[in-house]
Design an enzyme around this catalytic site. Structure first.
Site, PDB file in Angstrom:
ATOM      1  N   HIS A 179       0.871  -1.183   0.000  1.00 37.14           N
ATOM      2  CA  HIS A 179       0.000   0.000   0.000  1.00 37.14           C
ATOM      3  C   HIS A 179       0.908   1.233   0.000  1.00 37.14           C
ATOM      4  CE1 HIS A 179      -2.716   2.964   1.902  1.00 37.14           C
ATOM      5  NE2 HIS A 179      -3.725   2.162   1.606  1.00 37.14           N
ATOM      6  N   ASP A 198       3.209  -4.566   7.946  1.00 34.67           N
ATOM      7  CA  ASP A 198       1.982  -3.793   7.811  1.00 34.67           C
ATOM      8  C   ASP A 198       0.833  -4.783   7.962  1.00 34.67           C
ATOM      9  OD1 ASP A 198      -0.323  -2.653   6.873  1.00 34.67           O
ATOM     10  OD2 ASP A 198       0.574  -1.727   5.104  1.00 34.67           O
ATOM     11  N   GLN A 215      -4.496  -5.250   7.008  1.00 37.34           N
ATOM     12  CA  GLN A 215      -5.536  -6.190   6.555  1.00 37.34           C
ATOM     13  C   GLN A 215      -5.509  -7.492   7.346  1.00 37.34           C
ATOM     14  OE1 GLN A 215      -7.927  -5.430   4.480  1.00 37.34           O
ATOM     15  NE2 GLN A 215      -7.087  -3.434   3.932  1.00 37.34           N
ATOM     16  N   LYS A 272     -10.258  -1.042  10.876  1.00 39.23           N
ATOM     17  CA  LYS A 272     -10.423  -2.257  10.066  1.00 39.23           C
ATOM     18  C   LYS A 272     -10.712  -3.460  10.967  1.00 39.23           C
ATOM     19  CE  LYS A 272      -7.269  -0.617   6.489  1.00 39.23           C
ATOM     20  NZ  LYS A 272      -8.087  -0.082   5.402  1.00 39.23           N
ATOM     21  N   CYS A 308      -4.913   2.371  -3.574  1.00 35.80           N
ATOM     22  CA  CYS A 308      -3.680   2.913  -2.970  1.00 35.80           C
ATOM     23  C   CYS A 308      -2.498   1.967  -3.191  1.00 35.80           C
ATOM     24  CB  CYS A 308      -3.843   3.220  -1.479  1.00 35.80           C
ATOM     25  SG  CYS A 308      -5.120   4.419  -1.142  1.00 35.80           S
TER      26      CYS A 308
HETATM   27  N1  C6P Z   1      -6.358   0.319   3.099  1.00 39.22           N
HETATM   28  C1  C6P Z   1      -8.210  -0.036   1.567  1.00 39.22           C
HETATM   29  O1  C6P Z   1      -9.292   0.245   1.082  1.00 39.22           O
HETATM   30  P1  C6P Z   1      -4.965   3.734   7.283  1.00 39.22           P
HETATM   31  O2  C6P Z   1      -5.581   4.539   6.177  1.00 39.22           O
HETATM   32  O3  C6P Z   1      -3.767   4.417   7.901  1.00 39.22           O
HETATM   33  O4  C6P Z   1      -5.953   3.250   8.282  1.00 39.22           O
HETATM   34  O5  C6P Z   1      -4.424   2.377   6.595  1.00 39.22           O
HETATM   35  C2  C6P Z   1      -3.550   2.456   5.498  1.00 39.22           C
HETATM   36  C3  C6P Z   1      -3.292   1.083   4.970  1.00 39.22           C
HETATM   37  C4  C6P Z   1      -2.013   0.553   5.061  1.00 39.22           C
HETATM   38  N2  C6P Z   1      -1.740  -0.692   4.665  1.00 39.22           N
HETATM   39  C5  C6P Z   1      -2.691  -1.487   4.142  1.00 39.22           C
HETATM   40  C6  C6P Z   1      -2.349  -2.886   3.747  1.00 39.22           C
HETATM   41  C7  C6P Z   1      -4.000  -1.010   4.009  1.00 39.22           C
HETATM   42  O6  C6P Z   1      -4.939  -1.807   3.502  1.00 39.22           O
HETATM   43  C8  C6P Z   1      -4.297   0.314   4.401  1.00 39.22           C
HETATM   44  C9  C6P Z   1      -5.670   0.892   4.179  1.00 39.22           C
HETATM   45  C10 C6P Z   1      -7.720   0.745   2.775  1.00 39.22           C
HETATM   46  O7  C6P Z   1      -7.529  -0.954   1.122  1.00 39.22           O
HETATM   47  C11 C6P Z   1      -7.852   2.221   2.571  1.00 39.22           C
HETATM   48  S1  C6P Z   1      -6.747   2.836   1.357  1.00 39.22           S
END
Ligand code: C6P
Length: 413
Positions: free
Chosen positions: A129, A208, A211, A234, A372
């Site tokens: 991401h 990370d 998910q 999440k 993203c």
């Molecule tokens: N993915 C998706 O629709 P934040 O925005 O900081 O809570 O998470 C960022 C982020 C970082 N790593 C991974 C693997 C992610 O999936 C995400 C967030 C969402 O896939 C919003 S872009």
């Protein structure tokens, strides 16, 4: 109730009733919420905990000399203990952030900024991401370190190509920053093998877990990672709250990232000294209500049968994948054998955004676009995908609704 049934010990009707938003009817149609990888919906217990904080305990933490401040501080620190036991860490190793993005930035700028030098290498993967790419680009540009990328397997099924791993993770690698589960494709990375290689060359590891955290239990000791980042929203919790786990010895040696109130021990106009862990990394007033409501989300999760939830999600993925394979002109993107319940796909001749809009008009909420992960989409040679991401409260009937809606889209486009 239509579309709900018992799977194993999971009573879907009861589970769904805990999520008030599932009763929404966008455009007068029953909501089929399949955008769970972007954010999960919140159970009543979490919504009530957020409201209860503002109704009964609203106060700043760690500094008030009154009863409300004591209650807020106790609940805030209680939530930290809950996270610590959720991921098998100690409370000083749990830093509150605004989300995964801020947690990764903290590590990149504090640990990376302090330790990386020209000639050093940071390794990420093609599945990352943007949150686990851009901070490393920034810190590499600042320190003279080099960013290397583990490529995709040539089959383009969403798995990484580990055949040249020893050439990529080398004696020069200082940090391996890796997504545990791809948000765009749902593919689960073989993190144990990658971490073992990083350990063999003495590199530090950041995972990370944005998910992963909502789909299977996470034990940071068993994973043998140095840092682990995830977002509350999440995992059935509120937005604006995230967690950075860091190994205590590393966090102690790292300089603060953001500075100001709360993170200091002493301040004079000449110099300042830092508070103990975890507060050294928590400058300013945090999202107190959000943290407390996240504690409620963890309590709620601990009352669920997570194995039954996982089995149900696996069933939904299997059921959806079978229908996808039989659907004319549909191509699954990332058809790897080990996946969370995410179905990313393209419909021949249609732009994913058009598909998303037409699904939305039928009450089916998905995400479309690059998710993203622009470098991943470039590597796959596609503009983006349509992504249906399932949660335990989704049903087989909703999968049927997705494909019925897709059939209308196919005819229309
Ligand atoms: N993915 C998706 O629709 P934040 O925005 O900081 O809570 O998470 C960022 C982020 C970082 N790593 C991974 C693997 C992610 O999936 C995400 C967030 C969402 O896939 C919003 S872009």
């Amino acid at each position: 109730m239509t579309g709900t049934r018992m799977t194993g010990t999971l009573d879907l009707a009861t589970l769904r009733a805990e999520f008030p938003i599932l009763a929404e009817r966008p455009y007068g149609k029953p909501l089929v919420y399949l955008d769970n990888a972007a954010t999960t919906q919140k159970p009543r217990a979490v919504i009530d905990a957020l409201a209860a904080y503002y109704e009964h305990d609203n106060s700043n933490v760690h500094r008030g000399a009154h009863c409300l401040a004591e209650r807020a501080t106790a609940a805030f620190e209680d939530a930290r203990e809950k996270v610590a036991s959720l991921i098998n860490a100690s409370r000083e190793e749990v830093i509150w952030t605004r989300g995964t993005t801020e947690a990764i930035n903290l590590v990149a700028h504090s640990y990376g900024g302090d330790t990386l030098k020209p000639g050093d290498e940071v390794v990420i993967s093609s599945l990352e991401h943007h949150a686990n790419i851009v901070p490393w680009q920034q810190v590499c540009a600042r320190t003279g370190a080099t960013l290397k990328v583990i490529p995709l397997h040539p089959s383009h099924n969403g798995e990484l190509d580990l055949s040249r791993l020893e050439d990529i993770i080398t004696e020069r690698t200082r940090i391996l920053a890796l997504v545990q589960v791809s948000n765009a494709l749902g593919v689960i990375n073989p993190v144990a093998a990658l971490i073992a290689r990083a350990r063999a060359v003495g590199a530090k590891v950041l995972l990370d877990g944005a998910q992963a955290i909502s789909h299977f239990p996470v034990d940071v000791q068993a994973l043998d990672c140095d840092f682990y980042a995830f977002s509350a929203h999440k995992l059935f919790g509120p937005t604006g709250v995230g967690v950075l786990y860091g190994r205590k010895a590393l966090l102690e040696a790292m300089p603060p990232w953001q500075t100001g109130g709360e993170m200091i021990e002493t301040v004079t106009f000449e110099a300042s000294t830092w508070n103990q862990l975890p507060y050294k990394f928590e400058a300013g007033t945090p999202h107190i209500g959000g943290v407390i409501a996240f504690g409620a989300a963890i309590d709620w999760l601990n009352q669920q049968d997570r194995a039954a939830m996982a089995a149900h999600e696996a069933d939904l993925l299997h059921y959806a994948t079978e229908q996808a394979r039989a659907f004319p002109g549909l191509k699954i993107i990332g058809d790897a054998p080990t996946k969370i319940a995410v179905l990313s796909f393209l419909l021949e001749g249609s732009h994913p955004n058009d598909v998303g809009t037409l699904l939305d008009q039928q009450g089916v909420a998905v995400r479309t676009g690059h998710h993203c992960t622009m470098p991943l989409m470039n590597a796959l040679g596609i503009p983006g995908t349509v992504r249906a991401a399932f949660a335990p409260y989704n049903t087989r009937a909703e999968v049927d609704q997705l494909f019925a809606a897709l059939e209308k889209v196919r005819r229309f486009l």
